[in-house]
Design a protein around this motif. Structure first.
Motif, PDB file in Angstrom:
ATOM      1  N   LYS A  23     -20.857  46.616  32.040  1.00  0.00           N
ATOM      2  CA  LYS A  23     -21.919  46.443  31.055  1.00  0.00           C
ATOM      3  C   LYS A  23     -22.109  47.739  30.271  1.00  0.00           C
ATOM      4  CE  LYS A  23     -24.374  43.045  33.875  1.00  0.00           C
ATOM      5  NZ  LYS A  23     -25.672  42.699  34.531  1.00  0.00           N
ATOM      6  N   PRO A  24     -22.873  47.702  29.152  1.00  0.00           N
ATOM      7  CA  PRO A  24     -23.091  48.937  28.393  1.00  0.00           C
ATOM      8  C   PRO A  24     -23.657  50.080  29.226  1.00  0.00           C
ATOM      9  CG  PRO A  24     -23.778  47.052  27.097  1.00  0.00           C
ATOM     10  CD  PRO A  24     -23.416  46.518  28.439  1.00  0.00           C
ATOM     11  N   ARG A  40     -12.187  57.517  25.619  1.00  0.00           N
ATOM     12  CA  ARG A  40     -13.174  57.567  24.546  1.00  0.00           C
ATOM     13  C   ARG A  40     -13.116  56.310  23.685  1.00  0.00           C
ATOM     14  NH1 ARG A  40     -14.347  62.708  20.651  1.00  0.00           N
ATOM     15  NH2 ARG A  40     -14.761  63.549  22.735  1.00  0.00           N
ATOM     16  N   LEU A  41     -14.304  55.733  23.426  1.00  0.00           N
ATOM     17  CA  LEU A  41     -14.454  54.622  22.492  1.00  0.00           C
ATOM     18  C   LEU A  41     -15.048  55.172  21.212  1.00  0.00           C
ATOM     19  CD1 LEU A  41     -14.456  53.197  25.396  1.00  0.00           C
ATOM     20  CD2 LEU A  41     -15.608  51.308  24.235  1.00  0.00           C
ATOM     21  N   TYR A  42     -14.499  54.760  20.065  1.00  0.00           N
ATOM     22  CA  TYR A  42     -14.880  55.331  18.775  1.00  0.00           C
ATOM     23  C   TYR A  42     -15.863  54.401  18.054  1.00  0.00           C
ATOM     24  CZ  TYR A  42     -10.930  58.334  19.765  1.00  0.00           C
ATOM     25  OH  TYR A  42     -10.074  59.233  20.374  1.00  0.00           O
ATOM     26  N   THR A  70     -27.154  45.859  12.811  1.00  0.00           N
ATOM     27  CA  THR A  70     -28.364  45.182  13.276  1.00  0.00           C
ATOM     28  C   THR A  70     -27.962  44.015  14.158  1.00  0.00           C
ATOM     29  OG1 THR A  70     -29.544  45.761  11.247  1.00  0.00           O
ATOM     30  CG2 THR A  70     -30.484  44.009  12.605  1.00  0.00           C
ATOM     31  N   LEU A  71     -28.553  43.925  15.345  1.00  0.00           N
ATOM     32  CA  LEU A  71     -28.268  42.859  16.297  1.00  0.00           C
ATOM     33  C   LEU A  71     -29.591  42.285  16.791  1.00  0.00           C
ATOM     34  CD1 LEU A  71     -26.179  41.275  17.975  1.00  0.00           C
ATOM     35  CD2 LEU A  71     -26.365  43.059  19.724  1.00  0.00           C
ATOM     36  N   ASN A  72     -29.876  41.021  16.398  1.00  0.00           N
ATOM     37  CA  ASN A  72     -31.114  40.350  16.796  1.00  0.00           C
ATOM     38  C   ASN A  72     -32.357  41.175  16.447  1.00  0.00           C
ATOM     39  OD1 ASN A  72     -29.675  38.189  17.889  1.00  0.00           O
ATOM     40  ND2 ASN A  72     -29.520  39.161  19.900  1.00  0.00           N
ATOM     41  N   GLY A  73     -32.314  41.810  15.273  1.00  0.00           N
ATOM     42  CA  GLY A  73     -33.463  42.573  14.826  1.00  0.00           C
ATOM     43  C   GLY A  73     -33.507  44.000  15.341  1.00  0.00           C
ATOM     44  N   TYR A  74     -32.541  44.420  16.134  1.00  0.00           N
ATOM     45  CA  TYR A  74     -32.511  45.767  16.707  1.00  0.00           C
ATOM     46  C   TYR A  74     -31.431  46.598  16.017  1.00  0.00           C
ATOM     47  CZ  TYR A  74     -35.500  44.335  20.611  1.00  0.00           C
ATOM     48  OH  TYR A  74     -36.556  43.904  21.383  1.00  0.00           O
ATOM     49  N   ALA A  75     -31.755  47.861  15.745  1.00  0.00           N
ATOM     50  CA  ALA A  75     -30.742  48.790  15.270  1.00  0.00           C
ATOM     51  C   ALA A  75     -29.751  49.037  16.402  1.00  0.00           C
ATOM     52  CB  ALA A  75     -31.400  50.100  14.836  1.00  0.00           C
ATOM     53  N   SER A  76     -28.469  49.094  16.068  1.00  0.00           N
ATOM     54  CA  SER A  76     -27.462  49.221  17.122  1.00  0.00           C
ATOM     55  C   SER A  76     -26.283  50.040  16.635  1.00  0.00           C
ATOM     56  CB  SER A  76     -26.981  47.835  17.562  1.00  0.00           C
ATOM     57  OG  SER A  76     -26.401  47.151  16.467  1.00  0.00           O
ATOM     58  N   VAL A  77     -25.570  50.619  17.578  1.00  0.00           N
ATOM     59  CA  VAL A  77     -24.329  51.336  17.291  1.00  0.00           C
ATOM     60  C   VAL A  77     -23.224  50.678  18.108  1.00  0.00           C
ATOM     61  CG1 VAL A  77     -25.323  53.550  16.622  1.00  0.00           C
ATOM     62  CG2 VAL A  77     -24.979  53.060  19.028  1.00  0.00           C
ATOM     63  N   VAL A 123     -18.258  47.700  22.754  1.00  0.00           N
ATOM     64  CA  VAL A 123     -19.554  47.835  23.414  1.00  0.00           C
ATOM     65  C   VAL A 123     -20.599  48.198  22.365  1.00  0.00           C
ATOM     66  CG1 VAL A 123     -19.198  50.281  23.983  1.00  0.00           C
ATOM     67  CG2 VAL A 123     -20.790  48.909  25.336  1.00  0.00           C
ATOM     68  N   THR A 124     -21.813  47.652  22.535  1.00  0.00           N
ATOM     69  CA  THR A 124     -22.903  47.874  21.589  1.00  0.00           C
ATOM     70  C   THR A 124     -24.114  48.444  22.332  1.00  0.00           C
ATOM     71  OG1 THR A 124     -22.159  46.019  20.222  1.00  0.00           O
ATOM     72  CG2 THR A 124     -24.426  46.787  19.895  1.00  0.00           C
ATOM     73  N   PHE A 125     -24.739  49.467  21.754  1.00  0.00           N
ATOM     74  CA  PHE A 125     -25.958  50.071  22.300  1.00  0.00           C
ATOM     75  C   PHE A 125     -27.112  49.804  21.342  1.00  0.00           C
ATOM     76  CE2 PHE A 125     -22.516  52.472  24.184  1.00  0.00           C
ATOM     77  CZ  PHE A 125     -22.926  52.659  25.499  1.00  0.00           C
ATOM     78  N   LEU A 126     -28.186  49.218  21.874  1.00  0.00           N
ATOM     79  CA  LEU A 126     -29.378  48.962  21.063  1.00  0.00           C
ATOM     80  C   LEU A 126     -30.217  50.227  20.976  1.00  0.00           C
ATOM     81  CD1 LEU A 126     -30.406  45.454  22.446  1.00  0.00           C
ATOM     82  CD2 LEU A 126     -28.927  46.000  20.517  1.00  0.00           C
ATOM     83  N   GLN A 127     -30.738  50.504  19.759  1.00  0.00           N
ATOM     84  CA  GLN A 127     -31.475  51.737  19.512  1.00  0.00           C
ATOM     85  C   GLN A 127     -32.948  51.507  19.188  1.00  0.00           C
ATOM     86  OE1 GLN A 127     -29.880  54.908  19.797  1.00  0.00           O
ATOM     87  NE2 GLN A 127     -28.523  53.426  20.809  1.00  0.00           N
ATOM     88  N   GLY A 128     -33.398  50.304  19.173  1.00  0.00           N
ATOM     89  CA  GLY A 128     -34.792  50.021  18.819  1.00  0.00           C
ATOM     90  C   GLY A 128     -34.869  49.012  17.691  1.00  0.00           C
TER      91      GLY A 128
END
Length: 507
Positions: free
Chosen positions: A357-358, A377-379, A386-393, A423-428
């Motif tokens: 998982k992330p 390393r993943l680039y 934007t994913l489901n209203g969340y900022a993401s990288v 992989v995606t990380f949600l930032q808020g």
């Protein structure tokens, strides 16, 4: 030695008064009185045009009483209902010894259509008049049941086109073999088998071609995706259930919490519960008050549904899928989840392998890259996602690192098809305005919300237990949405009649 009075067995001729066989306070007594004196069957009578010419028909009131009595006894088969009208004294009494053929009974159910909807509404109004509908809370739930449709004949237009082409090629190959063997002697039995196979292939290929011509487009899902079609009943759907995959319909019901009266019943050819909530809620508008609460399980939870309910000013309690993790009452649910299902006889499903998982990836402080569990390393693949209203990288691994990696089975769900891990990380959240889902969570987690969930369960689950367990409704016997919807409404109408009889129906 003691002497006893004789016991008569076998055939005995008796003078029977049919009226005395139907006792006051029973379901059949309430059924007979309602059909004969309360329900308007004019729509059924208008279908008959034998005033001058034609044979005499069975009274639709009699057919309706026979079918509802059979459903109340868990008899669904038309042939078994016909046998009951010959052999069971209660059926003989309720029908006036009519004894209709099973085809007459089956046709009556299949062709009732909108007339059953009107009967359902009439019975509902009688329940309301008797004070059996409290209108405090409507609990919504559904059941997925197979119907009279072949699961093997499901697919997309592309699937059916490939099947037709394969059959036509196989037929052409048989014809070519016959032409080459014309000059030589052949086994008569083998030639007969091949001719029979050729006829079957050509017939099935023609059926596929005709179906494709009559259905020029694939079925569309609510979100625009392609939904599987079915060549035996194109309004049914292939649905996953706890007992396996079935081809059928979802029967949905809204149940009042006061005396468990079903205030709305619908059948839909889809397994997506989220699509079915608002049609049922909208159909209960005439029965609701401004204070009526709508409850449903987490299968009906979606942001769109919660927004629609809020826009309509409807108070609702619909939990999200993780609400049990936040409720202390379900702390030991894993113990019960490990128990075998007593209603299922199937082999246990193999457990799925868990993938990384992330949280297993290390995100760099400057968000420029992340490291996988193998240290590669993943680039970063983009900005301002934007994913489901969340900022993401988002990040993706290099093919040179992922393809030879020994941890592919733990990292990728499908290592044979996927070349590199993403992989995606949600930032808020992009917008600080709370979503309807965010607003529902504290509502569900409150003491009132917990009571509502418990009350929903106690309201609707016994109703489906009665229909499926006591009444043996394990499948729909018809095809097409209109006919299946009518059969589902008949069962729910019968349930409401049982409530009327149980609580002392007064004319």
């Amino acid at each position: 030695m003691a002497r006893y009075k004789p016991i008569h067995q076998g055939v005995k001729l008796l003078a029977v008064d049919f009226d005395h066989q139907i006792l006051p306070g029973t379901f059949e007594h309430a059924l007979r009185h309602l059909v004969d004196h309360e329900l308007d069957l004019e729509g059924f009578h208008q279908r008959y045009k034998n005033d001058v010419q034609g044979a005499a028909a069975f009274n639709p009131a009699v057919l309706l009483k026979i079918i509802l009595l059979a459903y109340s006894r868990g008899i669904i088969s038309s042939r078994k209902i016909e046998a009951a009208c010959r052999e069971n004294m209660l059926f003989i009494a309720i029908s006036g010894d009519s004894q209709p053929h099973f085809t007459t009974l089956a046709a009556f159910i299949a062709n009732a259509g909108e007339l059953i909807t009107k009967l359902f509404t009439q019975v509902l109004l009688i329940c309301d008049r008797q004070g059996l509908i409290g209108k405090e809370m409507f609990a919504i739930d559904g059941v997925k049941l197979p119907s009279n449709a072949s699961k093997e004949k499901s697919g997309t237009r592309a699937d059916f086109l490939r099947q037709a082409e394969r059959m036509e090629k196989a037929a052409a190959k048989i014809i070519d073999t016959h032409q080459q063997a014309d000059a030589s002697k052949t086994d008569a039995a083998a030639a007969q088998r091949e001719a029979k196979q050729l006829k079957r292939l050509q017939h099935e290929a023609k059926q596929l071609r005709d179906w494709l011509a009559d259905n020029p487009k694939d079925r569309q899902g609510s979100k625009g995706s392609i939904r599987l079609s079915n060549r035996t009943d194109n309004e049914s759907a292939k649905m996953a259930t706890s007992k396996g995959v079935v081809q059928g319909y979802t029967g949905v019901a809204a149940v009042d919490c006061h005396y468990q009266i079903i205030v709305e019943a619908q059948a839909h050819g889809t397994g997506s519960e989220q699509e079915l909530l608002m049609p049922v809620v909208n159909a209960t508008a005439s029965m609701r008050t401004p204070e009526t609460v709508i409850t449903a399980d987490n299968g009906y939870h979606s942001e769109a549904n919660l927004k629609a309910l809020a826009d309509a000013g409807i108070d609702a309690y619909i939990p999200d899928k993780d609400y049990r993790k936040r409720d202390d009452r379900y702390a030991d649910q894993t113990v019960h989840q490990q128990k075998p299902d007593p209603l299922s006889n199937k082999c246990p499903k193999p457990s799925k392998a868990k993938t990384y998982k992330p949280a297993d990836f290390q995100l760099a402080a400057d968000l420029s890259h992340c490291l996988c569990p193998a240290g590669k390393r993943l680039y970063r693949t983009g900005k301002n996602c934007t994913l489901n209203g969340y900022a993401s990288v988002r990040f993706q691994g290099a093919f040179r690192d992922c393809e030879p990696c020994t941890q592919r089975p733990q990292c990728l769900k499908d290592p044979a098809k996927t070349r590199a891990r993403q992989v995606t990380f949600l930032q808020g959240k992009r917008d600080d305005t709370p979503s309807h889902t965010d607003l529902m969570k504290p509502k569900i987690d409150s003491d009132l919300g917990k009571r509502m969930i418990t009350q929903r369960f106690a309201t609707v689950e016994p109703v489906f237990g009665n229909l499926r367990g006591n009444k043996r409704l394990h499948r729909f016997t018809l095809r097409s949405k209109a006919k299946v919807d009518g059969q589902w409404k008949l069962f729910c109408l019968m349930h409401n009649l049982e409530k009327l009889a149980h609580y002392g129906y007064a004319a």
